[in-house]
Design a protein around this motif. Structure first.
Motif, PDB file in Angstrom:
ATOM      1  N   UNK A 685      21.266 117.695 -40.001  1.00 25.99           N
ATOM      2  CA  UNK A 685      21.905 118.994 -40.243  1.00 25.99           C
ATOM      3  C   UNK A 685      20.900 120.030 -40.733  1.00 25.99           C
ATOM      4  N   UNK A 686      19.861 119.586 -41.471  1.00 29.22           N
ATOM      5  CA  UNK A 686      18.845 120.538 -41.904  1.00 29.22           C
ATOM      6  C   UNK A 686      18.115 121.172 -40.738  1.00 29.22           C
ATOM      7  N   UNK A 687      17.816 120.373 -39.699  1.00 27.36           N
ATOM      8  CA  UNK A 687      17.166 120.926 -38.505  1.00 27.36           C
ATOM      9  C   UNK A 687      18.104 121.888 -37.773  1.00 27.36           C
ATOM     10  N   UNK A 688      19.391 121.526 -37.717  1.00 28.77           N
ATOM     11  CA  UNK A 688      20.347 122.431 -37.076  1.00 28.77           C
ATOM     12  C   UNK A 688      20.468 123.736 -37.851  1.00 28.77           C
ATOM     13  N   UNK A 689      20.390 123.636 -39.176  1.00 32.37           N
ATOM     14  CA  UNK A 689      20.454 124.844 -39.986  1.00 32.37           C
ATOM     15  C   UNK A 689      19.286 125.765 -39.674  1.00 32.37           C
ATOM     16  N   UNK A 690      18.074 125.191 -39.504  1.00 37.71           N
ATOM     17  CA  UNK A 690      16.917 126.013 -39.177  1.00 37.71           C
ATOM     18  C   UNK A 690      17.056 126.627 -37.794  1.00 37.71           C
ATOM     19  N   UNK A 691      17.612 125.851 -36.840  1.00 38.65           N
ATOM     20  CA  UNK A 691      17.786 126.378 -35.485  1.00 38.65           C
ATOM     21  C   UNK A 691      18.766 127.542 -35.472  1.00 38.65           C
ATOM     22  N   UNK A 692      19.890 127.371 -36.153  1.00 38.78           N
ATOM     23  CA  UNK A 692      20.846 128.478 -36.192  1.00 38.78           C
ATOM     24  C   UNK A 692      20.284 129.675 -36.937  1.00 38.78           C
ATOM     25  N   UNK A 693      19.496 129.396 -37.973  1.00 35.51           N
ATOM     26  CA  UNK A 693      18.864 130.498 -38.695  1.00 35.51           C
ATOM     27  C   UNK A 693      17.867 131.251 -37.837  1.00 35.51           C
ATOM     28  N   UNK A 694      17.076 130.504 -37.027  1.00 31.95           N
ATOM     29  CA  UNK A 694      16.123 131.169 -36.127  1.00 31.95           C
ATOM     30  C   UNK A 694      16.844 131.995 -35.075  1.00 31.95           C
ATOM     31  N   UNK A 695      17.939 131.456 -34.526  1.00 28.14           N
ATOM     32  CA  UNK A 695      18.707 132.212 -33.530  1.00 28.14           C
ATOM     33  C   UNK A 695      19.286 133.483 -34.140  1.00 28.14           C
ATOM     34  N   UNK A 696      19.836 133.338 -35.348  1.00 29.45           N
ATOM     35  CA  UNK A 696      20.391 134.512 -36.017  1.00 29.45           C
ATOM     36  C   UNK A 696      19.309 135.549 -36.304  1.00 29.45           C
ATOM     37  N   UNK A 697      18.128 135.076 -36.686  1.00 34.33           N
ATOM     38  CA  UNK A 697      17.028 135.996 -36.973  1.00 34.33           C
ATOM     39  C   UNK A 697      16.612 136.774 -35.737  1.00 34.33           C
ATOM     40  N   UNK A 698      16.532 136.090 -34.579  1.00 37.92           N
ATOM     41  CA  UNK A 698      16.138 136.787 -33.350  1.00 37.92           C
ATOM     42  C   UNK A 698      17.173 137.835 -32.952  1.00 37.92           C
ATOM     43  N   UNK A 699      18.452 137.483 -33.077  1.00 31.34           N
ATOM     44  CA  UNK A 699      19.493 138.446 -32.726  1.00 31.34           C
ATOM     45  C   UNK A 699      19.489 139.635 -33.682  1.00 31.34           C
ATOM     46  N   UNK A 700      19.242 139.372 -34.956  1.00 28.97           N
ATOM     47  CA  UNK A 700      19.210 140.461 -35.929  1.00 28.97           C
ATOM     48  C   UNK A 700      18.001 141.364 -35.711  1.00 28.97           C
ATOM     49  N   UNK A 701      16.890 140.798 -35.217  1.00 29.48           N
ATOM     50  CA  UNK A 701      15.731 141.633 -34.916  1.00 29.48           C
ATOM     51  C   UNK A 701      16.017 142.584 -33.763  1.00 29.48           C
ATOM     52  N   UNK A 702      16.735 142.091 -32.754  1.00 32.25           N
ATOM     53  CA  UNK A 702      17.123 142.974 -31.654  1.00 32.25           C
ATOM     54  C   UNK A 702      18.047 144.079 -32.173  1.00 32.25           C
ATOM     55  N   UNK A 703      18.959 143.690 -33.053  1.00 35.71           N
ATOM     56  CA  UNK A 703      19.884 144.673 -33.628  1.00 35.71           C
ATOM     57  C   UNK A 703      19.156 145.692 -34.490  1.00 35.71           C
ATOM     58  N   UNK A 704      18.003 145.268 -35.077  1.00 32.82           N
ATOM     59  CA  UNK A 704      17.263 146.159 -35.967  1.00 32.82           C
ATOM     60  C   UNK A 704      16.447 147.214 -35.232  1.00 32.82           C
ATOM     61  N   UNK A 705      16.428 147.156 -33.885  1.00 34.72           N
ATOM     62  CA  UNK A 705      15.637 148.135 -33.125  1.00 34.72           C
ATOM     63  C   UNK A 705      16.077 149.571 -33.389  1.00 34.72           C
ATOM     64  N   UNK A 706      17.382 149.771 -33.560  1.00 34.27           N
ATOM     65  CA  UNK A 706      17.884 151.139 -33.760  1.00 34.27           C
ATOM     66  C   UNK A 706      18.608 151.297 -35.084  1.00 34.27           C
ATOM     67  N   UNK A 707      18.441 150.318 -35.992  1.00 34.38           N
ATOM     68  CA  UNK A 707      19.178 150.387 -37.263  1.00 34.38           C
ATOM     69  C   UNK A 707      18.396 151.090 -38.364  1.00 34.38           C
ATOM     70  N   UNK A 708      17.119 151.435 -38.091  1.00 33.92           N
ATOM     71  CA  UNK A 708      16.259 152.086 -39.077  1.00 33.92           C
ATOM     72  C   UNK A 708      16.021 151.228 -40.312  1.00 33.92           C
ATOM     73  N   UNK A 709      16.209 149.897 -40.186  1.00 32.41           N
ATOM     74  CA  UNK A 709      15.852 149.016 -41.306  1.00 32.41           C
ATOM     75  C   UNK A 709      14.343 149.048 -41.534  1.00 32.41           C
ATOM     76  N   UNK A 710      13.577 149.028 -40.431  1.00 30.32           N
ATOM     77  CA  UNK A 710      12.141 149.296 -40.482  1.00 30.32           C
ATOM     78  C   UNK A 710      11.936 150.670 -39.865  1.00 30.32           C
ATOM     79  N   UNK A 711      11.812 151.732 -40.650  1.00 32.95           N
ATOM     80  CA  UNK A 711      11.804 153.094 -40.085  1.00 32.95           C
ATOM     81  C   UNK A 711      10.674 153.323 -39.089  1.00 32.95           C
TER      82      UNK A 711
END
Length: 773
Positions: A685-711
């Motif tokens: 389950x720890x490995x699955x947690x890292x996999x889901x976390x990596x997937x969530x991170x990649x999707x959030x980075x795409x979402x951050x393109x126009x969110x001005x989180x990194x101006x």
């Protein structure tokens, strides 16, 4: 028992503050303290004395100096039988708390029962000069001692008295009146200090083979393997499949080594005689100072080393001549980055070799102002108390503030600086309770409890802006979520080269060799544990030491531990990122069902126009993203991200989930079968947690393109969309399709193993991992 009251919505949220910072000092302004409230101190440097008279009883003199200002009193160490002692100690008294107007410096003799006064020197507080950096240190002067009647007596005292602030060079080495309850050698544990992590290298040992092994039993084929020892760590190769006198392995062993290289590398070839018996066929001790260093990607050459063998004859140990040889390739690798932190929270992504470091892009300034609402951590004299200090870590530099003794609302007002080489880095600030202020015997075995920590990602900060906020110190324990107070910080990221900053977003996140010859996940996990152990050992030998539990807490050693709560939180992060697609489908379904005829007709007409004029599709796409990004600009985050308790599922975590999260590994649950299955499940389950976390991170980075989180990243992406929209409008669509297809299908020889510019840009975008608890 009444139900536990749920905290208010902003109980765990970030609060903006308005401290009085950035002003000039009252006397002779300076610009070294721009992020903290300036505090004035009365500094007294006691250098030495000469010509002190002996007492009439013993005929000797055991002098020490005592300072008195109002209700404050500080004393130096004393010297036995010395008429010319040299102390060279500095005392700092908070000026705003001084009640007296006279500084009284008394020279006393330790031999007398009442520590009789040898002489004294008096200063009026109004006559004390002021000294603020960048002024040079005040030169000490000789003063004749006098008795209580003002009559000069034998002996002179060299000292200096001045008024300064916390930017003074003497601040970090001074005895502070705020720590008046601490005495002796424990005063050193209260002072502010700066630590530097040792430079870490990967020690790579590529085992090729051995030659002319000589087992004790010549009639059996040896089952040889290589054992490598560096310090307290032991690594073993696999048993060679060539069961003869010339075995081969073709295997690599890796250690983490720190400068200076104190421990030698010990290599030995072992023969596995039986399951419980091993025989050493030869060993070699290699000082790491003699090992070649690799500063550039080309591989290193191999070599042969002689292995020594010792036999015991009677009570003597004799060396066997003409021992075997070991064929290997060994070097200290400086072209990789040595991880001591989780990748998400790394504060330094540079290679070990300075030749591979990028250009500096800016300066990070941190002002640690104060803390409020800290809870009692220990009992002293029948009441709860806390002795708080902060530790901040960024890159190789660690800083530790002054310990505020017995204070639930400590005020530090200390400022520190770091060079910045990559904006996708995180500074970590932790708050701890100092448990090493008692006697030497009472300090033994004590740990410094952690109170909470704050993480700030530099890419979320606007350049040149000063952020002043109160960060809640949040910890998760077995009985639930707790707020341990608030930490007030001032942070500023200054860009020194805009070109280098923009160029950083197009560069690989890690050094080149991490992509050309990547390390496995198992190797990285093992090497990170080695690096953490070495840093804790090295920093624990400083004075005062940075304790092991402090280093491990700052480096997040338990980041990969399984937690059902984190697993649920990562799944929810994925669902939040996918909610946009779900919302689009629902909108399109309404259009398709003609719920709003006017909107459906408009979309249908737009679709027909796009089909008739396909060259308008890409310009419309890029212009739409550009407009969406511009519309998001007024809604951009104004504060740096912080722990989100709801996102982390920490507020409503079930007791069973917390019991599992804080359970030991291996499990402490009863039942051997249940224990084995439970541990295996947690590992998977720890490995699955890292996999889901990596997937969530990649999707959030795409979402951050126009969110001005990194101006800066959002601005760069919007400019790209604008330019790309104009470009695809001018260039015929069919040529764009041909060029794109040709580029994708290009020959493998035209490809590079390193990530492309879009990949490097996307990997530097912030994700909500920064807000995970």
């Amino acid at each position: 028992m009444p139900p536990k009251q749920k905290p208010s919505e902003d109980y765990y949220s970030l609060k903006e503050t308005s401290p009085d910072i950035g002003g000039k000092s009252a006397v002779g302004g300076n610009d070294k303290l721009t992020l903290v409230e300036q505090r004035q101190f009365l500094y007294v440097r006691i250098v030495r004395a000469i010509g002190l008279p002996p007492n009439n009883v013993t005929g000797t003199c055991d002098p020490f100096v005592e300072l008195r200002i109002g209700n404050y009193k500080g004393t130096t160490r004393y010297f036995e039988q010395s008429s010319n002692p040299e102390w060279n100690q500095v005392f700092a008294f908070t000026k705003e708390r001084l009640q007296g107007a006279v500084v009284e410096v008394l020279v006393r003799d330790k031999e007398f029962i009442n520590d009789q006064i040898i002489g004294r020197v008096l200063f009026n507080l109004g006559d004390v000069p002021s000294r603020f950096p960048p002024d040079s240190p005040l030169a000490p002067q000789w003063y004749r001692l006098e008795d209580r009647n003002g009559v000069k007596v034998a002996g002179e005292l060299m000292l200096a008295v001045w008024i300064g602030n916390q930017a003074d060079d003497a601040f970090s080495i001074a005895w502070h009146s705020d720590a008046a309850a601490v005495s002796g050698e424990n005063v050193a544990n209260t002072r502010s200090k700066v630590y530097h992590s040792p430079r870490l290298w990967y020690l790579r040992i590529h085992l090729i083979g051995a030659q002319d092994l000589m087992p004790a039993d010549r009639n059996r084929k040896p089952e040889a393997y290589v054992k490598a020892i560096l310090g307290n760590l032991v690594l073993r190769s696999r048993v060679s499949q060539d069961k003869n006198l010339n075995p081969s392995w073709n295997e690599e062993l890796m250690f983490v080594a720190a400068e200076p290289f104190d421990d030698p590398l010990i290599l030995s070839v072992e023969d596995k005689v039986t399951a419980n018996k091993e025989e050493c066929l030869g060993r070699s001790v290699i000082p790491l100072q003699q090992v070649e260093k690799r500063f550039f990607p080309p591989s290193m050459g191999d070599q042969w080393i002689n292995l020594e063998r010792y036999v015991i004859e009677g009570q003597e140990v004799k060396e066997v001549k003409f021992a075997c040889r070991l064929h290997l390739r060994i070097f200290l690798d400086g072209v990789y980055h040595v991880f001591d932190e989780p990748t998400y929270y790394s504060s330094d992504l540079r290679a070990t070799s300075p030749n591979l470091w990028p250009e500096k892009i800016g300066i990070l300034e941190l002002g640690i102002l104060k803390a409020e609402g800290l809870p009692p951590i220990k009992n002293k004299a029948g009441r709860g108390t806390i002795d708080a200090y902060c530790v901040a870590k960024y890159g190789h530099k660690w800083v530790r503030t002054t310990t505020m003794v017995d204070n639930f609302a400590p005020v530090w007002n200390e400022q520190y600086y770091w060079d910045v080489y990559d904006p996708y880095t995180v500074i970590t600030i932790g708050v701890f309770d100092n448990n090493h202020l008692a006697g030497e015997g009472k300090n033994a075995g004590k740990r410094n409890p952690s109170i909470g920590k704050v993480r700030i990602r530099l890419s979320t900060l606007e350049t040149g802006r000063i952020y002043t906020h109160a960060y809640p110190l949040i910890v998760l324990e077995k009985d639930g979520l707790k707020k341990m107070g608030e930490l007030h910080l001032a942070v500023k990221f200054t860009c020194t080269s805009l070109i280098n900053l923009v160029q950083t977003y197009t560069q690989p996140l890690l050094p080149m060799m991490h992509y050309l010859n990547p390390l496995s996940v198992y190797q990285l996990d093992l090497l990170r544990h080695q690096a953490t152990y070495i840093l804790a050992l090295k920093l624990g030998r400083a004075d005062p030491p940075l304790r092991k539990e402090v280093v491990e807490y700052m480096l997040d050693t338990g980041a990969n531990k399984w937690s059902l709560r984190k697993g649920k939180a990562n799944v929810e992060r994925i669902m939040i990122c996918l909610s946009g697609f779900v919302a689009f489908w629902r909108w399109f379904d309404k259009i398709r069902k003609w719920n709003n005829p006017a909107a459906t007709i408009l979309i249908l007409l737009l679709y027909i126009v796009m089909v008739i004029n396909p060259h308008l599709i890409l310009p419309t796409f890029f212009f739409t993203i550009f407009v969406a990004g511009v519309l998001h600009f007024p809604k951009r985050p104004r504060n740096p991200p912080h722990m989100d308790t709801r996102l982390s599922h920490a507020e409503n975590a079930a007791s069973d989930d917390l019991d599992e999260e804080f359970d030991t590994f291996p499990s402490s649950k009863t039942g051997e079968v249940l224990k084995a299955r439970y541990d295996r499940l947690r590992g998977v389950a720890g490995k699955l947690m890292l996999m889901t976390g990596d997937l969530a991170t990649q999707l959030e980075r795409v979402q951050a393109l126009v969110s001005w989180r990194d101006p800066r990243a959002t601005l760069m992406f919007l400019v790209f969309c604008l330019v790309a929209g104009c470009l695809v409008h001018v260039v015929p669509f069919k040529w764009l399709v041909i060029l794109t297809g040709t580029y994708i299908m290009r020959h493998p020889r035209l490809r590079m193993a390193i990530p492309s510019f879009p990949q490097n840009f996307l990997r530097r975008l912030p994700a909500r991992m920064d807000s995970m608890l």
